[in-house]
Design a protein around this motif. Sequence first.
Motif, PDB file in Angstrom:
ATOM      1  N   CYS A  29       1.255  -9.461   9.288  1.00 43.68           N
ATOM      2  CA  CYS A  29       2.227  -8.490   9.795  1.00 43.68           C
ATOM      3  C   CYS A  29       2.524  -8.729  11.279  1.00 43.68           C
ATOM      4  CB  CYS A  29       1.715  -7.057   9.607  1.00 43.68           C
ATOM      5  SG  CYS A  29       1.513  -6.577   7.892  1.00 43.68           S
ATOM      6  N   GLU A  47       1.123  -2.052   2.264  1.00 41.15           N
ATOM      7  CA  GLU A  47       2.237  -1.202   2.709  1.00 41.15           C
ATOM      8  C   GLU A  47       1.728   0.034   3.444  1.00 41.15           C
ATOM      9  OE1 GLU A  47       5.736  -1.497   2.756  1.00 41.15           O
ATOM     10  OE2 GLU A  47       4.845  -3.480   2.649  1.00 41.15           O
ATOM     11  N   GLU A  48       0.671   0.640   2.871  1.00 35.23           N
ATOM     12  CA  GLU A  48       0.097   1.834   3.494  1.00 35.23           C
ATOM     13  C   GLU A  48      -0.533   1.472   4.841  1.00 35.23           C
ATOM     14  OE1 GLU A  48      -3.064   3.709   1.339  1.00 35.23           O
ATOM     15  OE2 GLU A  48      -3.196   5.348   2.786  1.00 35.23           O
ATOM     16  N   ARG A  90       0.225  -1.050   6.786  1.00 30.58           N
ATOM     17  CA  ARG A  90       1.294  -1.370   7.730  1.00 30.58           C
ATOM     18  C   ARG A  90       1.915  -0.084   8.298  1.00 30.58           C
ATOM     19  NH1 ARG A  90       6.274  -1.091   7.697  1.00 30.58           N
ATOM     20  NH2 ARG A  90       6.340  -0.422   5.535  1.00 30.58           N
TER      21      ARG A  90
END
Lengths: 118, 212
Positions: free
Chosen positions: B23, B109-110, B112
């Motif tokens: 990320c 996703e969580e 990030r």
Amino acid sequence: MLFGGCDKSIFDPDDLMERMMGDTVLARSIAEIFLSDIPARINMLKDRLNENDSRGAELQAHSINGAAANMAANKLQEVASRIEKASKAGNLRVAVTLITELEDQLSALEKEIKRLIL
Amino acid sequence: MRILIVDDDLSTRNTLAGILRKCGHDVEMVSSGEEAWTVISQPDAPRLILLDWLMPGLNGLDLCKRIRSMDGDNPFYIIMLTVKDNKEDIVEGLDTGTDDYITKPFYPEELRARINAGYRIIKMQNRLLSQANDLRNSLDHIKTLQGILPICSFCKKIRDDKNYWQQLDEYISTHTEAMVSHSICPECLGIHYPEIHQRMIRKSTEEEENLN
């Protein structure tokens, strides 16, 4: 990536791949780290149980619990969680009897990981 | 942004690092609360910490208490890592001073999204801190000008706090943000440069006559 013919309760490669953002290189490297590190963790857990150190056993079982969760290894996680709870409650005899099951689950998991992703 | 990962499990630590690097974050890893404390005590420590709850030695909760006891103007943003089924841990963690939590196993996703939420808070904190510093500096200047200035009744020099008599223009330049531009008023021009003064008066009279 879809993995057929596997027992997802032992190892769920689709779940692992989702959590590794579909990166097979990362997934393989994490699997290798896991397999090389976890036997030492189990030995440390056995040491704490032999020393009647319930807090130490709880922490080691917790660490295995977290590592197994991270590896999408549901059955191994479940056994580690039972050992963690038994140790926390001071039932070290119960915890000791679960060690064999923990080791059996680890060898089943290792086979699956090697067959499917390594 | 720079993130510190504190977890005693090697594979969890490396998973977090692998995902966060993908990320675009800059990651440091340690395996115990004690090592984390050494990193956090440095002045340039990462401001966002992913902290495992249960670890041998100094655990996440005690480390969090220790961090909060030394937090200054720029507090750390702490995200606690816990295994899924420990709801009581989450409540206790938040009560102790963690800012957020992530349950294991975590999803990128969580992770990030929660890291980004933390980043927003850290950015806002930095902005507020720099504004507060600017305000503090401005207040110092305002204070200087609000005090009583001893001024000489004849030469108009000002006495500063070191008992030194300064020219008014010099005093203004050193004690305020204002700049001084030197000029001569008509009265002083008459006293010090009478010829130029007379010439200027003549010129303006002529101009007025021409207009009429």
